[in-house]
Design an enzyme around this catalytic site. Structure first.
Site, PDB file in Angstrom:
ATOM      1  CE  LYS A  26     -37.261 -19.084  -4.155  1.00 41.93           C
ATOM      2  NZ  LYS A  26     -36.718 -19.391  -5.416  1.00 41.93           N
ATOM      3  NE  ARG A  96     -40.722 -17.697  -5.440  1.00 42.57           N
ATOM      4  CZ  ARG A  96     -40.605 -16.488  -4.469  1.00 42.57           C
ATOM      5  NH1 ARG A  96     -41.476 -16.135  -3.752  1.00 42.57           N
ATOM      6  NH2 ARG A  96     -39.269 -16.039  -3.832  1.00 42.57           N
ATOM      7  N   GLY A 105     -30.464 -17.931  -7.626  1.00 44.30           N
ATOM      8  CA  GLY A 105     -30.469 -17.873  -8.897  1.00 44.30           C
ATOM      9  C   GLY A 105     -29.562 -19.028  -9.937  1.00 44.30           C
ATOM     10  CG  MET A 107     -30.980 -24.839  -8.376  1.00 44.27           C
ATOM     11  SD  MET A 107     -32.573 -26.361  -7.057  1.00 44.27           S
ATOM     12  CE  MET A 107     -32.573 -24.851  -6.292  1.00 44.27           C
ATOM     13  NE  ARG A 374     -31.597 -14.798  -0.299  1.00 46.85           N
ATOM     14  CZ  ARG A 374     -31.414 -15.045  -1.325  1.00 46.85           C
ATOM     15  NH1 ARG A 374     -32.237 -16.445  -1.979  1.00 46.85           N
ATOM     16  NH2 ARG A 374     -31.822 -14.103  -2.299  1.00 46.85           N
ATOM     17  CG  HIS A 490     -25.765 -13.296 -10.848  1.00 44.31           C
ATOM     18  ND1 HIS A 490     -24.304 -13.880 -11.656  1.00 44.31           N
ATOM     19  CD2 HIS A 490     -25.754 -15.396 -10.793  1.00 44.31           C
ATOM     20  CE1 HIS A 490     -23.902 -14.959 -10.820  1.00 44.31           C
ATOM     21  NE2 HIS A 490     -25.293 -15.768 -10.590  1.00 44.31           N
ATOM     22  NE  ARG A 604       7.246 -26.065   6.610  1.00 45.52           N
ATOM     23  CZ  ARG A 604       6.549 -25.804   6.382  1.00 45.52           C
ATOM     24  NH1 ARG A 604       6.904 -24.360   6.880  1.00 45.52           N
ATOM     25  NH2 ARG A 604       5.371 -25.802   6.835  1.00 45.52           N
ATOM     26  NE  ARG A 660      10.202 -30.343   9.353  1.00 45.39           N
ATOM     27  CZ  ARG A 660       9.587 -30.288   8.444  1.00 45.39           C
ATOM     28  NH1 ARG A 660       8.626 -30.672   8.250  1.00 45.39           N
ATOM     29  NH2 ARG A 660       9.932 -29.569   7.378  1.00 45.39           N
ATOM     30  CB  SER A 806       3.994 -31.421  16.238  1.00 44.44           C
ATOM     31  OG  SER A 806       3.730 -31.565  15.315  1.00 44.44           O
ATOM     32  CB  CYS A 873       3.186 -29.026  12.062  1.00 44.61           C
ATOM     33  SG  CYS A 873       3.773 -30.147  12.074  1.00 44.61           S
ATOM     34  CE1 TYR A 893       1.017 -27.382  18.383  1.00 53.57           C
ATOM     35  CE2 TYR A 893       1.395 -27.859  20.323  1.00 53.57           C
ATOM     36  CZ  TYR A 893       2.364 -28.445  19.452  1.00 53.57           C
ATOM     37  OH  TYR A 893       3.222 -28.777  18.853  1.00 53.57           O
TER      38      TYR A 893
HETATM   39  P1  ADP Z   1     -34.699 -17.078  -6.915  1.00 53.61           P
HETATM   40  O1  ADP Z   1     -34.293 -18.093  -5.954  1.00 53.61           O
HETATM   41  O2  ADP Z   1     -34.441 -17.190  -8.100  1.00 53.61           O
HETATM   42  O3  ADP Z   1     -34.693 -16.242  -6.121  1.00 53.61           O
HETATM   43  P2  ADP Z   1     -37.324 -16.535  -6.764  1.00 53.61           P
HETATM   44  O4  ADP Z   1     -38.497 -17.808  -7.147  1.00 53.61           O
HETATM   45  O5  ADP Z   1     -36.898 -15.843  -5.635  1.00 53.61           O
HETATM   46  O6  ADP Z   1     -36.046 -17.098  -7.425  1.00 53.61           O
HETATM   47  O7  ADP Z   1     -38.196 -15.651  -8.362  1.00 53.61           O
HETATM   48  C1  ADP Z   1     -37.378 -14.693  -8.677  1.00 53.61           C
HETATM   49  C2  ADP Z   1     -38.153 -13.512  -8.415  1.00 53.61           C
HETATM   50  O8  ADP Z   1     -39.951 -13.476  -8.736  1.00 53.61           O
HETATM   51  C3  ADP Z   1     -38.152 -13.013  -7.407  1.00 53.61           C
HETATM   52  O9  ADP Z   1     -37.398 -12.190  -6.563  1.00 53.61           O
HETATM   53  C4  ADP Z   1     -39.851 -12.447  -7.763  1.00 53.61           C
HETATM   54  O10 ADP Z   1     -39.249 -11.415  -7.529  1.00 53.61           O
HETATM   55  C5  ADP Z   1     -40.775 -12.645  -8.915  1.00 53.61           C
HETATM   56  N1  ADP Z   1     -41.648 -13.312  -8.209  1.00 53.61           N
HETATM   57  C6  ADP Z   1     -41.565 -14.985  -7.241  1.00 53.61           C
HETATM   58  N2  ADP Z   1     -43.411 -15.341  -7.579  1.00 53.61           N
HETATM   59  C7  ADP Z   1     -43.882 -14.353  -8.196  1.00 53.61           C
HETATM   60  C8  ADP Z   1     -45.135 -13.852  -7.324  1.00 53.61           C
HETATM   61  N3  ADP Z   1     -46.234 -14.622  -6.898  1.00 53.61           N
HETATM   62  N4  ADP Z   1     -45.401 -12.679  -7.997  1.00 53.61           N
HETATM   63  C9  ADP Z   1     -44.200 -11.834  -8.011  1.00 53.61           C
HETATM   64  N5  ADP Z   1     -43.188 -11.954  -8.632  1.00 53.61           N
HETATM   65  C10 ADP Z   1     -43.327 -13.458  -8.123  1.00 53.61           C
HETATM   66 MG    MG Z   2       7.307 -34.454   6.783  1.00 51.64          MG
HETATM   67 MG    MG Z   3     -35.623 -15.494  -4.299  1.00 57.91          MG
END
Ligand code: ADP
Ligand code: MG
Ligand code: MG
Length: 925
Positions: A26, A96, A105, A107, A374, A490, A604, A660, A806, A873, A893
């Site tokens: 991130k 974040r 999601g 952490m 990402r 999610h 086999r 075999r 083998s 194998c 192989y």
């Molecule tokens: P995750 O890794 O679980 O996606 P994020 O750190 O991306 O968590 O945060 C989740 C959401 O929070 C982001 O998708 C964004 O919409 C919102 N968010 C994070 N930072 C900001 C920010 N500086 N301003 C507005 N929204 C934010």
């Molecule tokens: Mg055997």
């Molecule tokens: Mg995010």
């Protein structure tokens, strides 16, 4: 330690996309986007090194970091002309998490930090919306309490319910008989008025005092310190640990922590937030794709509480799921300028990163901000299509395309889908969130999913929506069904990552109290009735269409796409390792060949004896008194065996087939119960008592190390004689029909030269007889398995008799480690958990141990017989990381189950490309 903090803002950044290890994905993405001039709210990243130092010091931030944070806050303040902790020009931030690998999601993230009673008033003045400011504050108290102070969210449920009822009263809504879900629908967050919110905030603070004995922290700097620590702590929460284990993410990586100025998507109807993919993550189609919610913040889209709208209008012809209502609520219709800007940004990012990107954005009063970017997770199907199309577009090379697709992920393409012709009862339709068909018993909780799956049951996890706490249940389930949430919820994202079938946002179902109520609609969309589905009832999901069926629906085999054929064609052109298949029947042989197998690496023969008509003759052979009796029984088996080999040879015309000879301990074939014993006694004319005595005689203490493999042929040569005859008669017969045949006869469990010399003489004797009888010769090769350490050590001598080896890596692993595969389940998990083995050595080859024996046998074998053919194998023949080793080891192989053949072809190509780049560029490149 070098610097602890990397700043980004106003077109400049200390870090860049290359620094994922240090800044997390991130942080690196935010830095790179900032450098590209894409609008990103400014902020800074506290590095993963700080996280690791924090843990090393017993959860204490290293000296000096706090000063650096203070300095970075100062930079933010001057950039934004705002002050952290000031009521006049408040600066709020998000804190974040973000590790090297994306862990969606898993952490924690906190929004709206740096707020208290005075600041909230200032925020209200600045934004002109008291309601917004109070809402931001009460949300902040909720998440901060949960994540930092350890006061769980649900403690605040009741207070929120009271605020809703207060608001309802003011709105003139009768809320007396509504349950909490109905109340939330009638009085959503957006209808909570300032008075109700202010009262709610006071109640929330009282709850915190009650639970912790301390007042809720008012000092923004104390809030920031607590949040950064909590983000580092979340690296080790339970769900993050489970996720790391599933995806082989090392604990030592740590997470970075990003502190970033807030922008607000919830400032009214000219604001919003959303997620987008530069290509369709489910099919791979090249179209900008995503979802948004007006007047919403942060996780609202992903949480699945409100169903989001599409970003773009459906094109001419329209997507199947789109209709006029969708078009009208699209971002394109509501905010055409922001939409156009977003379209330009996504195209730029895809070009820049040369891969499909997953974006998070927020629009504050018409102004677009990117919050994350990402490499997007995708299904196996999408991965293939995107790689091939990007290569065709010239964005990446063919070699890159090969390396882009995770071989494990194409497994899902090879699995069956719903049989469209079969009778079935449609229950409901949701969003096609992750393709594939799945049938199982309905369960309503992750724990229950895990429990029943542990008993060997196929289960479908059904939830209103999933959250990261459900991850273990999703892992255990065959498929996931949710009532709410969109294509980027999610449930959808995680299921796609796991390659599991998922139907999301199925609004016809409602889940409560251990049952699921399904509203049935007619063709005109009118509700005509409802059905209750209980835990344990069978349903079938079609994740490719979003359909949900009652009961089990038959499936049909996978059909491979044109893009897939193209990619695998490129892979075949660069790979060196041949790929064969393990197949015991003509049917399996045909499947393997259709998937591109270049021969059979292991056929086999014992499986051929378990058929009902044959098992009696087999038992008769085993229990016979002396050689004559055994030969009589074997004569009955001969035509069956010959027939099997005929079928297999025909299917594999022109390709080698390694057969075999009999391997398992004989007692595996003995009668299992009294009824079978009685029947056999009649058939053989021997008393049941006598048979029982003979069976007991054959019992062994440790059958895996007992009288099996070529040891059977040393005591009873007539068994291998019969098998050799069946193979060679079939080969001659097939050759006579003009079909090319390449039989390879393989001796199991040998460890001495003499064992091979005896069995070889036996096979050659039979061969000469058969050739004389048939008046023709066929080429037949003689070889052995290497599955005992002694065999590997004595490989030089064995190679004097054997034309090929083998590696039977299942047994070789058992015998090298001294671990019985069948008993390992009780402790191997603990071994992996304790870091003694990185992975289960029965799934992924133990390279330093078993791999060293493979190399030893290779060297000694090839020294004795140059050109000695070497294959694998065991189970490992279809495992990508083991295949990488077999490539490095220079084997000829690998052989794996038919469905793994394409996986192995791709993995072998990747291994060849990786080995080549490790050796440096070729002179001719
Ligand atoms: P995750 O890794 O679980 O996606 P994020 O750190 O991306 O968590 O945060 C989740 C959401 O929070 C982001 O998708 C964004 O919409 C919102 N968010 C994070 N930072 C900001 C920010 N500086 N301003 C507005 N929204 C934010
Ligand atoms: Mg055997
Ligand atoms: Mg995010």
């Amino acid at each position: 330690m070098a610097r602890s903090i990397y700043f980004f803002g106003a077109g400049q950044a200390d870090g860049d996309a290359q620094q994922k290890d240090l800044l997390g994905g991130k942080g690196a993405g935010l830095a790179e986007m900032t450098r590209l001039g894409i609008p990103v709210p400014p902020g800074f990243t506290v590095t993963t090194e700080v996280c690791n130092a924090y843990y090393a010091a017993g959860k204490v931030l290293p000296a000096g970091v706090e000063d650096e944070i203070e300095a970075a806050i100062g930079r933010l303040e001057s950039l934004l002309d705002a002050r952290f902790g000031s009521p006049e020009a408040p600066l709020l931030v998000s804190v974040r998490s973000g590790a090297r690998a994306s862990m969606p999601g898993m952490m924690d993230t906190l929004l709206n930090l740096g707020i208290n009673d005075e600041i909230v008033a200032g925020l209200a003045r600045r934004t002109g919306s008291e309601r917004f400011a109070l809402d931001a504050y009460r949300r902040f108290i909720l998440t901060y309490s949960d994540i930092v102070l350890g006061v769980p969210r649900d403690r605040f449920e009741e207070a929120l319910g009271r605020a809703r009822r207060d608001a309802a009263a003011r709105l003139g809504v009768d809320a007396t008989r509504l349950n909490s879900a109905e109340l939330e629908r009638k009085v959503p967050d957006s209808l909570l008025d300032p008075e109700s919110l202010a009262a709610l905030i006071q109640r929330q603070k009282e709850i915190v005092v009650g639970a912790t004995g301390n007042a809720f922290p008012d000092d923004p700097r104390a809030q920031l310190g607590g949040a950064i620590r909590a983000v580092f702590d979340s690296w080790n929460n339970h769900r993050a640990q489970v996720y790391r284990k599933m995806h082989d993410i090392p604990e030592a990586w740590g997470t970075a922590c990003n502190v970033q100025a807030m922008v607000f998507g919830n400032l009214g109807d000219d604001s919003g937030t959303g997620v987008a993919f530069t290509r369709d993550p489910s099919t791979g189609e090249r179209r900008f794709y995503g979802e948004w919610l007006p007047n919403a913040q942060g996780e609202d889209v992903v949480a699945g509480v409100r169903t989001p709208h599409p970003l773009s209008r459906s094109g001419p012809g329209g997507g199947a799921a789109s209709d006029d209502a969708d078009d009208a609520s699209s971002l394109e219709a509501r905010m055409p300028e922001a939409h156009a800007q977003l379209v330009a940004v996504q195209a730029r990012l895809e070009q820049h990163f040369r891969d499909m990107q997953d974006l998070e954005f927020t629009i504050q009063r018409g102004e677009l901000f990117l919050l994350q970017c990402r490499t997007g997770k995708r299904t196996g199907r999408a991965a293939v299509r995107i790689a091939v199309e990007m290569a065709r577009e010239g964005l990446i090379s063919q070699r890159e395309a090969i390396l882009r697709v995770d071989p494990g992920s194409i497994d899902q393409l090879l699995h069956p889908s719903i049989d469209e012709g079969a009778p079935k009862r449609l229950l409901a339709r949701g969003l096609p969130a992750s393709p594939g068909a799945a049938t199982g018993q309905v369960v309503f909780s992750a724990d229950e999913a895990e429990r029943r799956a542990g008993q060997g049951k196929a289960v479908i996890l059904v939830r209103s929506e999933t959250s990261p706490e459900d991850i273990h249940g999703m892992k255990a389930a065959r498929g996931v069904l949710t009532a709410r949430g969109g294509m980027t919820s999610h449930a959808a994202v995680v299921a796609r990552g796991m390659g599991k079938s998922c139907v999301a946002g199925c609004s016809a179902i409602s889940v409560s109290q251990g049952q699921m109520a399904v509203t049935i609609y007619d063709d005109h969309g009118h509700a005509t009735g409802s059905i209750k589905v209980k835990a344990g009832d069978l349903i079938t999901l079609d994740g490719g269409t979003g359909r949900v069926y009652l009961g089990a629906v038959p499936t049909v085999p996978a059909a491979l796409s044109g893009e897939f054929e193209e990619l695998i064609g490129w892979a075949d052109a660069v790979r060196r390792l041949r790929v064969r298949s393990n197949a015991d029947t003509p049917h399996d042989a045909r499947t393997a060949r259709n998937f591109g197998a270049e021969g059979i690496g292991l056929c086999r023969t014992e499986h051929m004896f378990f058929d009902e008509e044959r098992i009696d003759a087999m038992r008769e052979m085993i229990l016979a008194d002396g050689e004559a009796g055994r030969r009589r029984a074997l004569a009955k088996l001969l035509p069956f065996q010959r027939g099997d080999f005929l079928g297999v040879f025909r299917e594999m015309a022109g390709l080698p087939v390694t057969i075999r000879l009999l391997d398992p301990p004989l007692h595996e074939f003995l009668p299992q119960d009294e009824a079978q014993l009685e029947q056999l006694s009649k058939a053989m004319g021997i008393s049941a008592k006598e048979l029982r005595r003979k069976s007991q005689e054959l019992a062994e203490y440790n059958p895996m190390l007992g009288h099996r493999g070529c040891r059977l042929a040393i005591t009873s040569p007539e068994i291998y004689e019969m098998q050799a005859r069946a193979i060679l008669e079939a080969a001659c017969e097939v050759a006579a029909a003009g079909i090319e045949v390449e039989p390879e006869i393989m001796i199991p469990l040998s460890m001495t030269r003499r064992e091979l010399a005896i069995t070889r003489a036996l096979v050659e004797g039979v061969a000469e007889q058969v050739f004389a009888e048939k008046g023709r010769r066929v080429d037949v090769r003689f070889g052995t398995m290497i599955e005992l350490p002694r065999a590997a050590i004595m490989a030089g001598e064995l190679a004097e008799e054997a034309e090929f080896f083998s590696f039977g890596t299942n047994d070789l692993t058992q015998t090298t480690l001294g671990i019985s595969r069948d008993d390992a389940g009780r402790f191997l998990g603990a071994y992996v958990e304790a870091g003694i083995f990185a992975k289960d050595p029965f799934q992924s080859l133990d390279v330093p141990g078993v791999g060293a024996l493979v190399e030893l046998a290779r060297d000694r074998g090839r020294a004795a017989r140059p050109g000695l053919k070497l294959g694998v194998c065991g189970e490992h023949g279809g495992d990508p990381s083991s295949i990488a080793f077999f490539e490095r080891a220079g084997l000829d192989y690998v052989s794996c189950s038919p469905f793994r053949v394409p996986v192995a072809r791709l993995a072998a190509a990747q291994a060849a490309l990786t080995a080549e780049s490790a050796r440096g560029p070729r002179a001719t490149d």
